[in-house]
Design an enzyme around this catalytic site. Structure first.
Site, mmCIF file in Angstrom:
data_model
loop_
_atom_site.group_PDB
_atom_site.id
_atom_site.type_symbol
_atom_site.label_atom_id
_atom_site.label_comp_id
_atom_site.label_asym_id
_atom_site.label_seq_id
_atom_site.Cartn_x
_atom_site.Cartn_y
_atom_site.Cartn_z
ATOM 1 N N LYS A 53 -7.929 -0.237 11.146
ATOM 2 C CA LYS A 53 -7.231 -0.693 9.939
ATOM 3 C C LYS A 53 -5.996 0.172 9.705
ATOM 4 O O LYS A 53 -4.937 -0.312 9.321
ATOM 5 C CB LYS A 53 -8.182 -0.654 8.730
ATOM 6 C CG LYS A 53 -7.654 -1.359 7.493
ATOM 7 C CD LYS A 53 -6.792 -0.466 6.606
ATOM 8 C CE LYS A 53 -6.315 -1.177 5.349
ATOM 9 N NZ LYS A 53 -5.391 -0.346 4.555
ATOM 10 N N GLU A 90 0.819 -1.214 0.000
ATOM 11 C CA GLU A 90 0.000 0.000 0.000
ATOM 12 C C GLU A 90 0.856 1.268 0.000
ATOM 13 O O GLU A 90 1.686 1.461 0.892
ATOM 14 C CB GLU A 90 -0.932 -0.004 1.228
ATOM 15 C CG GLU A 90 -1.908 1.153 1.173
ATOM 16 C CD GLU A 90 -2.974 1.122 2.275
ATOM 17 O OE1 GLU A 90 -3.167 0.071 2.900
ATOM 18 O OE2 GLU A 90 -3.599 2.174 2.490
ATOM 19 N N HIS A 110 -1.984 9.933 -0.913
ATOM 20 C CA HIS A 110 -1.926 8.693 -1.676
ATOM 21 C C HIS A 110 -1.647 8.944 -3.151
ATOM 22 O O HIS A 110 -1.227 8.051 -3.861
ATOM 23 C CB HIS A 110 -3.282 7.968 -1.614
ATOM 24 C CG HIS A 110 -3.424 7.017 -0.463
ATOM 25 N ND1 HIS A 110 -3.862 7.397 0.765
ATOM 26 C CD2 HIS A 110 -3.197 5.695 -0.374
ATOM 27 C CE1 HIS A 110 -3.902 6.346 1.561
ATOM 28 N NE2 HIS A 110 -3.504 5.300 0.897
ATOM 29 N N ASP A 155 3.108 -13.962 11.841
ATOM 30 C CA ASP A 155 1.783 -14.429 11.427
ATOM 31 C C ASP A 155 0.805 -13.246 11.456
ATOM 32 O O ASP A 155 0.318 -12.844 12.516
ATOM 33 C CB ASP A 155 1.339 -15.549 12.379
ATOM 34 C CG ASP A 155 0.029 -16.187 11.952
ATOM 35 O OD1 ASP A 155 -0.781 -15.517 11.294
ATOM 36 O OD2 ASP A 155 -0.189 -17.354 12.312
HETATM 37 P P1 NAD Z 1 8.046 -23.003 16.748
HETATM 38 O O1 NAD Z 1 7.161 -24.159 16.691
HETATM 39 O O2 NAD Z 1 9.148 -22.972 15.747
HETATM 40 O O3 NAD Z 1 8.615 -22.933 18.236
HETATM 41 C C1 NAD Z 1 9.433 -21.950 18.726
HETATM 42 C C2 NAD Z 1 10.284 -22.543 19.827
HETATM 43 O O4 NAD Z 1 11.222 -21.573 20.156
HETATM 44 C C3 NAD Z 1 9.531 -22.867 21.105
HETATM 45 O O5 NAD Z 1 9.321 -24.226 21.210
HETATM 46 C C4 NAD Z 1 10.464 -22.381 22.219
HETATM 47 O O6 NAD Z 1 10.974 -23.429 22.974
HETATM 48 C C5 NAD Z 1 11.621 -21.775 21.485
HETATM 49 N N1 NAD Z 1 12.055 -20.483 22.039
HETATM 50 C C6 NAD Z 1 11.330 -19.458 22.529
HETATM 51 N N2 NAD Z 1 12.128 -18.435 22.907
HETATM 52 C C7 NAD Z 1 13.374 -18.821 22.641
HETATM 53 C C8 NAD Z 1 14.656 -18.202 22.803
HETATM 54 N N3 NAD Z 1 14.791 -16.959 23.322
HETATM 55 N N4 NAD Z 1 15.759 -18.886 22.414
HETATM 56 C C9 NAD Z 1 15.653 -20.135 21.888
HETATM 57 N N5 NAD Z 1 14.478 -20.777 21.727
HETATM 58 C C10 NAD Z 1 13.349 -20.128 22.091
HETATM 59 O O7 NAD Z 1 7.238 -21.629 16.617
HETATM 60 P P2 NAD Z 1 5.943 -21.141 17.378
HETATM 61 O O8 NAD Z 1 6.212 -19.730 17.712
HETATM 62 O O9 NAD Z 1 5.555 -22.055 18.478
HETATM 63 O O10 NAD Z 1 4.827 -21.237 16.245
HETATM 64 C C11 NAD Z 1 4.570 -20.187 15.383
HETATM 65 C C12 NAD Z 1 3.997 -20.698 14.077
HETATM 66 O O11 NAD Z 1 2.759 -21.393 14.310
HETATM 67 C C13 NAD Z 1 3.658 -19.588 13.132
HETATM 68 O O12 NAD Z 1 4.204 -19.907 11.871
HETATM 69 C C14 NAD Z 1 2.134 -19.607 13.072
HETATM 70 O O13 NAD Z 1 1.704 -19.152 11.820
HETATM 71 C C15 NAD Z 1 1.820 -21.039 13.298
HETATM 72 N N6 NAD Z 1 0.469 -21.394 13.775
HETATM 73 C C16 NAD Z 1 -0.451 -20.470 14.171
HETATM 74 C C17 NAD Z 1 -1.687 -20.851 14.654
HETATM 75 C C18 NAD Z 1 -2.639 -19.793 15.132
HETATM 76 O O14 NAD Z 1 -2.254 -18.648 15.283
HETATM 77 N N7 NAD Z 1 -3.912 -20.099 15.385
HETATM 78 C C19 NAD Z 1 -2.007 -22.199 14.737
HETATM 79 C C20 NAD Z 1 -1.058 -23.126 14.346
HETATM 80 C C21 NAD Z 1 0.199 -22.725 13.874
#
Ligand code: NAD
Length: 423
Positions: A261, A83, A375, A277
């Site tokens: 928005k 945008e 814009h 996300d």
């Molecule tokens: P991920 O599964 O890769 O897990 C991240 C890991 O990072 C965690 O298990 C944690 O142990 C670790 N961690 C956290 N802080 C840390 C640090 N400082 N140093 C090292 N490790 C660390 O990622 P996630 O964040 O659990 O999942 C995000 C993804 O899930 C996104 O892609 C999202 O789109 C997707 N998702 C979203 C939904 C929803 O929003 N409804 C549902 C399902 C999946």
């Protein structure tokens, strides 16, 4: 010496010159700069590992907003958006915030909610008591799933239990509260919810169904605030106009949603630049806006005793700097470097400040010259390109469209025909 994000005339420079300035500001390597310079930074193999049925990649412009000062620290903020005006508006508002100290932000711990739906229980209230009584064991089982998180000081920290009436009868809804540290958290939360479900079933004799993160991240909030002096904004009348615009948003959801928005223009552009996300953020923000039963603006604006304008925002911010696509997308990694490798909390705080900046810029434009004039320039260029203007003619066609105040594709085609037949 601290680097300043106030880079005069940044917008007037060519992309290559801007990249040089950002490279110096953020200490990017030559490889990182080269990745930004060329298109196709995300190669097909990387893309093919991210999602299914890949046939290509889809590019968006990446810009940086200048002038941001957040809790006294200067940031150049990467923003990916299709945008026009969003990045300029953020930079402009951030500049206007500087004389009064920029943005002041604070945030809660990164605590997210995982939901477990329990049905087929004879006595839901008794089940609730049993689950609360077993809290310690449930948290231990949850934390066994992710020792990294607990080692980092995060992990499952508590639970809430509610009995919710539904069309299929009462159900017990358990909220597992999980400090996800630097992750967005969805995957780790889903894993923990699934792992504790058998304990819940055994305790209550019920049946668990859904086990999933809630995108209404009410425990993971960021608050940002900024004062804009009336002189910088353009005087008393502009302040009064912005307050009137805000009152409209607060009184009417048809305006409130557009107000929000405008906030999300900034929030989502930073989310995209860092491969977060965006759907989770949008869903959470709009649900939070309706938390009290009617849809509300996420920000509020009022006049200070000195006649300046003060704005504040409170917004759930489920963003990560690790996990998901954030660690995979090569441009997201560079975006984090441009931001100075923030923690997830710091990233969320910057994003709230950007949202507030975009909000202010949109309201100021609406309350003064109207949104279209800002814009106009890029919009006219887009129309010229859509009409088929080649690179060397886009500016000429756009300038004519603006001069004639007819930014329409049919007129762009006529001008283009005229210019090309002259050749
Ligand atoms: P991920 O599964 O890769 O897990 C991240 C890991 O990072 C965690 O298990 C944690 O142990 C670790 N961690 C956290 N802080 C840390 C640090 N400082 N140093 C090292 N490790 C660390 O990622 P996630 O964040 O659990 O999942 C995000 C993804 O899930 C996104 O892609 C999202 O789109 C997707 N998702 C979203 C939904 C929803 O929003 N409804 C549902 C399902 C999946």
């Amino acid at each position: 010496m601290e680097k300043s994000s106030e880079i005069s005339g940044f917008y007037r420079r060519a992309p290559g010159e801007r990249l040089k300035l950002v490279t110096d500001f953020a200490g990017l390597t030559e490889e990182e700069a080269e990745l930004l310079r060329k298109t196709g930074a995300l190669n097909i193999d990387q893309a093919n590992r991210m999602v299914e049925n890949v046939i290509g990649t889809m590019e968006l412009p990446l810009g940086v907003a200048t002038n941001f000062m957040v809790n006294g620290k200067d940031y150049l903020v990467p923003m990916a958006t299709e945008e026009p005006s969003v990045i300029a508006a953020a930079s402009n508002a951030a500049k206007m915030a500087r004389p009064k100290g920029g943005f002041h932000v604070e945030s809660t711990l990164p605590i997210m909610i995982g939901q477990i739906q329990l049905t087929d229980v004879e006595d839901p209230l008794a089940a609730k008591e049993k689950i609360i009584g077993e809290m310690r064991n449930i948290l231990v089982r949850a934390n066994e799933q992710d020792p990294v998180l607990t080692k980092l000081g995060g992990g499952a920290v508590g639970l809430d239990v509610r009995v919710v009436d539904s069309t299929v009868g009462p159900m017990v809804i358990i909220h597992l509260l999980i400090d996800v540290r630097d992750a967005m958290g969805a995957n780790v939360i889903n894993t923990m919810c699934e792992a504790v479900a058998p304990i819940v079933e055994e305790l209550t004799g019920g049946k668990t169904f859904l086990k999933i993160v809630s995108n209404l991240a009410v425990h993971r909030l960021v608050r940002a605030k900024a004062v804009f002096s009336k002189e910088v904004l353009g005087g008393d009348e502009v302040v009064a106009g912005i307050i009137k615009a805000y009152a409209f948003a607060a009184a009417d959801p048809f305006r409130g949603v557009t107000h929000n928005k405008g906030i999300m223009n900034g929030v989502i552009a930073v989310a995209l630049a860092t491969a977060n996300d965006t759907r989770a953020l949008e869903a959470g923000a709009h649900a939070y806006a309706a938390m009290d039963g009617s849809y509300r603006p996420l920000s509020s604006w009022e006049r200070t005793g000195d006649g300046d304008l003060v704005g504040s925002i409170e917004i759930p911010m489920a963003v990560g700097v690790i996990g998901g696509a954030t660690a995979v997308h090569p441009v997201a990694k560079i975006s984090r470097k441009i931001l100075g490798m923030p923690s997830a909390r710091e990233l969320g705080e910057i994003m709230a400040a950007v949202g507030l900046a975009n909000n202010l810029a949109a309201m100021r434009a609406l309350a003064t010259e109207g949104i279209q004039s800002g814009h106009l320039k890029l919009h006219a260029k887009n129309i010229a390109a859509t009409a088929g203007a080649t690179e060397e003619l886009i500016d000429k066609v756009a300038a004519r469209l603006i001069a004639e105040k007819k930014i329409r594709i049919d007129r762009a085609k006529e001008i283009l025909d005229e210019l090309t037949s002259k050749k």
